[in-house]
Design a protein around this motif. Structure first.
Motif, PDB file in Angstrom:
ATOM      1  N   GLN A  13      -5.808  10.925  -0.468  1.00 20.26           N
ATOM      2  CA  GLN A  13      -6.452  10.731  -1.765  1.00 20.26           C
ATOM      3  C   GLN A  13      -7.423  11.843  -2.126  1.00 20.26           C
ATOM      4  O   GLN A  13      -7.608  12.142  -3.295  1.00 20.26           O
ATOM      5  CB  GLN A  13      -7.153   9.375  -1.819  1.00 20.26           C
ATOM      6  N   GLN A  30      -6.254 -10.638  -1.783  1.00 16.38           N
ATOM      7  CA  GLN A  30      -6.461 -10.477  -3.219  1.00 16.38           C
ATOM      8  C   GLN A  30      -5.961 -11.717  -3.948  1.00 16.38           C
ATOM      9  O   GLN A  30      -6.708 -12.397  -4.630  1.00 16.38           O
ATOM     10  CB  GLN A  30      -5.729  -9.234  -3.717  1.00 16.38           C
ATOM     11  N   GLN A  34      -0.940 -11.304  -1.386  1.00 15.47           N
ATOM     12  CA  GLN A  34      -1.295  -9.937  -1.796  1.00 15.47           C
ATOM     13  C   GLN A  34      -2.577  -9.521  -1.072  1.00 15.47           C
ATOM     14  O   GLN A  34      -3.544 -10.267  -1.044  1.00 15.47           O
ATOM     15  CB  GLN A  34      -1.528  -9.850  -3.304  1.00 15.47           C
ATOM     16  N   ILE A  36      -5.481  -6.339  -0.529  1.00 12.47           N
ATOM     17  CA  ILE A  36      -6.042  -5.027  -0.838  1.00 12.47           C
ATOM     18  C   ILE A  36      -6.719  -4.558   0.442  1.00 12.47           C
ATOM     19  O   ILE A  36      -7.143  -5.368   1.260  1.00 12.47           O
ATOM     20  CB  ILE A  36      -7.026  -5.051  -2.033  1.00 12.47           C
ATOM     21  N   ASP A  38      -9.153  -1.297   2.316  1.00 15.05           N
ATOM     22  CA  ASP A  38      -9.822  -0.005   2.417  1.00 15.05           C
ATOM     23  C   ASP A  38      -9.616   0.504   3.837  1.00 15.05           C
ATOM     24  O   ASP A  38      -9.711  -0.258   4.801  1.00 15.05           O
ATOM     25  CB  ASP A  38     -11.320  -0.125   2.136  1.00 15.05           C
ATOM     26  N   THR A  48      -7.939   3.756  -0.356  1.00 15.98           N
ATOM     27  CA  THR A  48      -7.809   2.401  -0.888  1.00 15.98           C
ATOM     28  C   THR A  48      -6.354   2.076  -1.189  1.00 15.98           C
ATOM     29  O   THR A  48      -5.646   2.875  -1.803  1.00 15.98           O
ATOM     30  CB  THR A  48      -8.651   2.248  -2.176  1.00 15.98           C
ATOM     31  N   TYR A  49      -5.931   0.901  -0.739  1.00  9.61           N
ATOM     32  CA  TYR A  49      -4.600   0.381  -1.047  1.00  9.61           C
ATOM     33  C   TYR A  49      -4.775  -0.855  -1.919  1.00  9.61           C
ATOM     34  O   TYR A  49      -5.576  -1.728  -1.611  1.00  9.61           O
ATOM     35  CB  TYR A  49      -3.849  -0.013   0.228  1.00  9.61           C
ATOM     36  N   GLN A  50      -4.038  -0.929  -3.001  1.00  8.93           N
ATOM     37  CA  GLN A  50      -4.088  -2.072  -3.919  1.00  8.93           C
ATOM     38  C   GLN A  50      -2.778  -2.847  -3.834  1.00  8.93           C
ATOM     39  O   GLN A  50      -1.708  -2.261  -3.775  1.00  8.93           O
ATOM     40  CB  GLN A  50      -4.286  -1.596  -5.365  1.00  8.93           C
ATOM     41  N   SER A  51      -2.865  -4.138  -3.827  1.00  8.12           N
ATOM     42  CA  SER A  51      -1.705  -5.033  -3.940  1.00  8.12           C
ATOM     43  C   SER A  51      -0.599  -4.757  -2.927  1.00  8.12           C
ATOM     44  O   SER A  51       0.544  -4.466  -3.279  1.00  8.12           O
ATOM     45  CB  SER A  51      -1.132  -4.973  -5.359  1.00  8.12           C
TER      46      SER A  51
END
Length: 97
Positions: A13, A30, A34, A36, A38, A48-51
């Motif tokens: 990133q 989340q 799901q 999320i 760090d 950071t990873y989302q979903s």
């Protein structure tokens, strides 16, 4: 939950380089199924990873405890993702700690 990197590591990133950092995984639920997460890089940077969908993780069938199985699957997910991110990381060694 941690992963020890041996060799240079380049944050996907930020592009910052680290020498053999410890990656500390901090997952949070989340929504249902799901996650999320760090990933703290050497106590200094964050990826950071989302979903993350729990259904897409690869689970080791030899691990019978579901909690440990989830931890192992998240470790594998991060290793696969960052190792493929750039040539610097492809040359490094990742060990589940």
């Amino acid at each position: 939950m941690a992963i020890q990197v041996t060799g240079f590591f380049e944050s996907p990133q930020t592009g910052l380089l680290y020498d053999s950092p410890l990656l500390v995984l901090v997952p949070q639920l989340q929504y249902v199924n799901q996650i999320i997460m760090d990933v703290v890089v050497g106590g200094n940077g964050v990826i950071t990873y989302q979903s993350i969908d729990k259904a897409t993780l690869t689970y080791d069938p030899l691990i019978t405890d579901p909690y440990i199985q989830l931890i192992d699957a998240l470790d594998t997910f991060v290793i696969d993702d960052v190792k493929d991110a750039n040539p610097t990381n492809s040359a490094a060694t990742f060990t589940k700690a």
